[in-house]
Design a protein around this motif. Structure first.
Motif, PDB file in Angstrom:
ATOM      1  N   TRP A 247       0.697  -1.306   0.048  1.00 44.28           N
ATOM      2  CA  TRP A 247      -0.004  -0.016  -0.098  1.00 44.28           C
ATOM      3  C   TRP A 247       0.784   1.234   0.050  1.00 44.28           C
ATOM      4  CZ3 TRP A 247      -1.268   3.476   4.214  1.00 44.28           C
ATOM      5  CH2 TRP A 247      -2.142   4.474   4.129  1.00 44.28           C
ATOM      6  N   ASN A 248       1.818   1.255   0.881  1.00 40.90           N
ATOM      7  CA  ASN A 248       2.818   2.326   0.803  1.00 40.90           C
ATOM      8  C   ASN A 248       4.106   1.958   0.347  1.00 40.90           C
ATOM      9  OD1 ASN A 248       4.156   4.755   1.286  1.00 40.90           O
ATOM     10  ND2 ASN A 248       3.463   4.976   3.743  1.00 40.90           N
ATOM     11  N   SER A 249       4.681   2.690  -0.646  1.00 43.00           N
ATOM     12  CA  SER A 249       6.086   2.041  -1.378  1.00 43.00           C
ATOM     13  C   SER A 249       7.146   1.920  -0.177  1.00 43.00           C
ATOM     14  CB  SER A 249       6.374   2.901  -2.342  1.00 43.00           C
ATOM     15  OG  SER A 249       6.421   4.318  -2.073  1.00 43.00           O
ATOM     16  N   ALA A 250       7.323   2.859   0.718  1.00 49.93           N
ATOM     17  CA  ALA A 250       8.096   2.716   1.928  1.00 49.93           C
ATOM     18  C   ALA A 250       7.360   2.608   3.368  1.00 49.93           C
ATOM     19  CB  ALA A 250       9.064   3.810   1.994  1.00 49.93           C
ATOM     20  N   PRO A 251       6.888   1.640   3.670  1.00 50.69           N
ATOM     21  CA  PRO A 251       5.815   1.291   4.683  1.00 50.69           C
ATOM     22  C   PRO A 251       6.367   2.261   5.957  1.00 50.69           C
ATOM     23  CG  PRO A 251       6.538  -0.955   3.742  1.00 50.69           C
ATOM     24  CD  PRO A 251       7.299   0.024   3.252  1.00 50.69           C
ATOM     25  N   ASP A 252       5.355   2.789   6.543  1.00 51.72           N
ATOM     26  CA  ASP A 252       5.830   3.736   7.599  1.00 51.72           C
ATOM     27  C   ASP A 252       4.268   3.907   8.387  1.00 51.72           C
ATOM     28  OD1 ASP A 252       6.815   4.822   9.767  1.00 51.72           O
ATOM     29  OD2 ASP A 252       7.595   6.575   8.341  1.00 51.72           O
ATOM     30  N   GLU A 253       3.766   2.886   8.705  1.00 53.27           N
ATOM     31  CA  GLU A 253       2.311   3.104   9.496  1.00 53.27           C
ATOM     32  C   GLU A 253       2.560   2.486  10.921  1.00 53.27           C
ATOM     33  OE1 GLU A 253       1.983   3.822   5.877  1.00 53.27           O
ATOM     34  OE2 GLU A 253       2.489   1.655   6.053  1.00 53.27           O
ATOM     35  N   CYS A 254       1.802   3.099  11.729  1.00 53.30           N
ATOM     36  CA  CYS A 254       1.647   2.804  13.024  1.00 53.30           C
ATOM     37  C   CYS A 254       0.346   3.021  13.861  1.00 53.30           C
ATOM     38  CB  CYS A 254       2.699   3.751  13.657  1.00 53.30           C
ATOM     39  SG  CYS A 254       3.077   3.448  15.494  1.00 53.30           S
ATOM     40  N   CYS A 255       0.253   2.417  15.021  1.00 55.97           N
ATOM     41  CA  CYS A 255      -0.555   2.824  15.980  1.00 55.97           C
ATOM     42  C   CYS A 255      -2.108   2.715  15.579  1.00 55.97           C
ATOM     43  CB  CYS A 255      -0.148   4.226  16.407  1.00 55.97           C
ATOM     44  SG  CYS A 255       1.500   4.322  16.840  1.00 55.97           S
ATOM     45  N   GLY A 256      -2.427   1.588  15.512  1.00 59.40           N
ATOM     46  CA  GLY A 256      -3.856   1.567  14.956  1.00 59.40           C
ATOM     47  C   GLY A 256      -4.595   1.039  16.051  1.00 59.40           C
ATOM     48  N   THR A 270       2.881   7.867   7.686  1.00 51.06           N
ATOM     49  CA  THR A 270       3.745   8.883   7.437  1.00 51.06           C
ATOM     50  C   THR A 270       4.173   8.915   5.852  1.00 51.06           C
ATOM     51  OG1 THR A 270       4.870   8.881   9.593  1.00 51.06           O
ATOM     52  CG2 THR A 270       5.982   9.938   7.938  1.00 51.06           C
ATOM     53  N   ARG A 271       4.033  10.142   5.316  1.00 53.70           N
ATOM     54  CA  ARG A 271       4.310  10.216   3.852  1.00 53.70           C
ATOM     55  C   ARG A 271       4.757  11.525   3.709  1.00 53.70           C
ATOM     56  NH1 ARG A 271       0.218   6.567   0.327  1.00 53.70           N
ATOM     57  NH2 ARG A 271      -0.003   4.800   1.443  1.00 53.70           N
ATOM     58  N   GLY A 272       5.840  11.694   2.771  1.00 49.75           N
ATOM     59  CA  GLY A 272       6.317  13.107   2.482  1.00 49.75           C
ATOM     60  C   GLY A 272       6.738  13.865   3.778  1.00 49.75           C
ATOM     61  N   GLY A 273       7.247  13.116   4.726  1.00 50.93           N
ATOM     62  CA  GLY A 273       7.809  13.720   5.913  1.00 50.93           C
ATOM     63  C   GLY A 273       6.600  14.071   7.039  1.00 50.93           C
ATOM     64  N   PHE A 274       5.473  13.776   6.793  1.00 49.92           N
ATOM     65  CA  PHE A 274       4.523  14.118   7.592  1.00 49.92           C
ATOM     66  C   PHE A 274       3.586  13.188   7.860  1.00 49.92           C
ATOM     67  CE2 PHE A 274       5.548  18.406   5.966  1.00 49.92           C
ATOM     68  CZ  PHE A 274       5.725  18.914   7.014  1.00 49.92           C
TER      69      PHE A 274
END
Length: 601
Positions: A247-256, A270-274
């Motif tokens: 889903w995200n080319s560089a996975p950076d998901e958290c805290c669901g 987190t995408r584009g630094g935010f």
């Protein structure tokens, strides 16, 4: 006889009578039945079309309608849970982490007393009467004791001998899930009968149960890629899998977290630094096909993380962060912290040996810069997506070694010319390489290597820059943060969990314990190698210290208790100016709790 001479037709024409009223409308019972059936069929077809449209039309996307700031103290926060009336969370105050609470309607945080030096919040019981806590002394302790604490006040109770870095109650309140190392375990609510549930390809955090108790979701930190992604496993330990593969080319998901009715799953990405909040629909209602395509709920320049649905489902509580720092120097005459380099937002400041130039890492951008001490001649040395940290000048003042977050999402050792140019990556393992430090002759770099994120298998290496050979420092297992002394005789370091200050003597080839720290530290040597300066952070008595090599005497120089420091990305940094004045990055940003009003069809 007519005038024309033709004979007239004298036959009478009978008048035509109109049909009796209603004769044309007269139908048989069969005809009436067929007409009624056709009318019913038409109604059914129209109703079916309307129902089909209603059942198959896409539901409106969830959306945020407005927001309200609930806290205003700006302190670092983590771990939101609620009992419906209050929000509970952990907060970083001065030099330690405390448990705090505030009303769901807003208000200043109120500390909740605990007997622990540092407290971490894990979960709240399904009946909302007990909090699940971890306790620790040093901030880098991997696994911590687990406790319960009544929400209405009382004494904490230890849960058996459980040690973990994350935990969550099952919906029935009879079972606790906890994470230790790269494994998930289950135990009774009193900590009894622990047993392994599943082994993972990384380290789990933010573990959460579905409302029906059938599934468990969590954030997985992959030690091979250093990425965070969402994973799911059934409650019996089967069907372990990533939740959003690709889903995200560089996975950076958290805290669901699930909403209380189980219809939505909300998380941070987190995408584009935010970082922003996203929601995925779990179920779409009667006969409607569920779609798990995540929808972005928030946008902007503030980082929003850790979404927690209110118990009535009408709000999302989130932590909002605005990152900013101020570089300050301790002025011994006034006893005050004063702006340095005009108070720029920078850390990891390093001076050339002659003190005429310095390098620093801009916060939060993570770019490496070089300048003169008066802030003139500023040159940017690294650019996104490369992120820099912990930088040091070479002894000849021509190069700067630094640790950089490379495209493979691992920290590696880099070298860049002080005049600019393309940084050269010196190391490329699938582990974390950090804290480069120069040998006095400038021919070698020592650095630490470990398995992220819990520093498994850490050791210190020496890279010869001329031969490119790498050797191990003997006996350096589980030791990190090396600093080479200017005379070349020593390497100062610390155990990776931050509990001991260590010294390696190249003459004897042996390690020595210099001090018990109970906290992580940054270290700098005096130019004559006679004293070692460092700070201890993350404990109740954070302070700057000086250790003399001649007699191994440890001196406490000044307290750091009342200064709020930036802790990202490698812990609170500290350094020294050429005249030995302490430097730190004061945290002037903010982190507060917000309530988002949202519409979730």
């Amino acid at each position: 006889e007519s005038d024309s001479g033709e004979l007239a037709d004298t036959r009478a024409v009978a008048p035509v009578s109109p049909p009796a009223a209603g004769a044309a409308m007269r139908t048989s019972p069969l005809q009436r039945w067929l007409m009624a059936l056709a009318a019913i069929a038409a109604i059914v077809i129209i109703a079916g079309a309307v129902l089909a449209y209603w059942l198959t039309r896409p539901l409106p996307a969830p959306k945020v309608l407005g927001s309200t700031q609930l806290t205003h103290d700006g302190q670092l926060k983590n771990g939101l849970v609620t009992d419906g009336a209050r929000l509970f969370f952990q907060e970083y105050v001065a030099d330690h982490r405390v448990l705090a609470q505030t009303s769901v309607g807003g208000g200043e945080p109120v500390p909740i007393p605990t007997p622990f030096q540092n407290t971490s919040l894990r979960d709240i019981s399904p009946d909302r009467t007990n909090l699940l806590l971890g306790s620790f002394v040093a901030p880098f302790e991997a696994e911590k004791p687990l406790w319960t604490l009544p929400t209405l006040g009382g004494s904490p109770q230890r849960l058996g001998n459980l040690l973990c870095h994350d935990a969550a109650w099952a919906p029935d309140g009879k079972t606790i899930l906890y994470a230790n190392g790269q494994d998930l375990y289950l135990a009774g609510s009193d900590g009894s009968q622990p047993h392994k549930l599943a082994s993972l390809p990384g380290v789990a955090s933010w573990t959460r149960w579905s409302a029906d108790g059938k599934k468990i979701r969590f954030t997985l930190t992959d030690p091979k890629t250093n990425s965070n992604s969402l994973w799911e496993v059934d409650a019996d330990g089967s069907h372990l899998h990533p939740l959003l593969p690709g889903w995200n080319s560089a996975p950076d998901e958290c805290c669901g977290n699930w909403t209380p009715d189980g219809r939505y799953y909300v998380f941070g990405s987190t995408r584009g630094g935010f970082s922003n909040i996203w929601a995925a629909r779990e179920a779409s209602g009667l006969l409607r096909k569920a779609s798990f395509a995540p929808v972005q709920l928030t946008t902007g320049t503030m980082d929003l993380t850790s979404p927690l649905p209110a118990l009535d489902g009408k709000k999302l509580f989130v932590i909002g962060t605005q990152r900013r720092g101020e570089l300050v120097r301790y002025d011994a005459k006034s006893g005050q912290w004063v702006p340095y380099l005009s108070g720029i937002s920078a850390q990891c400041v390093s001076f050339s040996r002659d003190g005429k130039r310095l390098a620093y890492v801009a916060y939060p951008e993570g770019s490496l810069w070089r300048s003169e001490p008066d802030s003139s001649e500023r040159v940017q040395l690294t650019f996104p997506p490369l992120q820099a940290s912990v930088a040091y000048w070479s002894p000849d003042g021509k190069q700067i070694a630094f640790m950089g977050l490379a495209p493979d999402r691992h920290w590696h050792i880099f070298l860049v010319s002080a005049e600019g140019g393309s940084p050269q990556q010196l190391t490329s393992t699938d582990r974390e390489e950090s804290d480069p430090t120069w040998s006095p002759d400038g021919n070698s770099l020592a650095y630490s290597e470990s398995g992220s994120p819990l520093s498994q298998g850490a050791r210190i290496h020496v890279l010869n820059l001329q031969t490119h050979q790498i050797s191990n420092v003997p006996g350096s297992e589980d030791i990190c943060y090396p600093r080479w002394s200017p005379n070349g005789r020593y390497i100062a370091a610390a155990t990776c969990n931050g509990d001991k200050l260590m010294l390696f003597d190249f003459t004897t080839q042996e390690w020595e314990v210099l001090a018990q720290l109970n906290g992580n530290c940054y270290m700098t040597w005096s130019s004559d190698s006679e004293t070692l300066h460092f700070d201890i952070s993350g404990v109740r008595d954070s302070a700057f210290y000086r250790l003399r090599m001649s007699n191994r005497k440890l001196e406490r120089l000044m307290s750091l208790k009342n200064i709020r420091r930036v802790t990202w990305p490698m812990g609170p940094w500290s350094g020294r100016t050429p005249d030995n004045s302490p430097l730190v990055l004061r945290d002037t940003g903010s982190q507060d709790i917000y309530a988002l009003d949202w519409e979730a069809p």
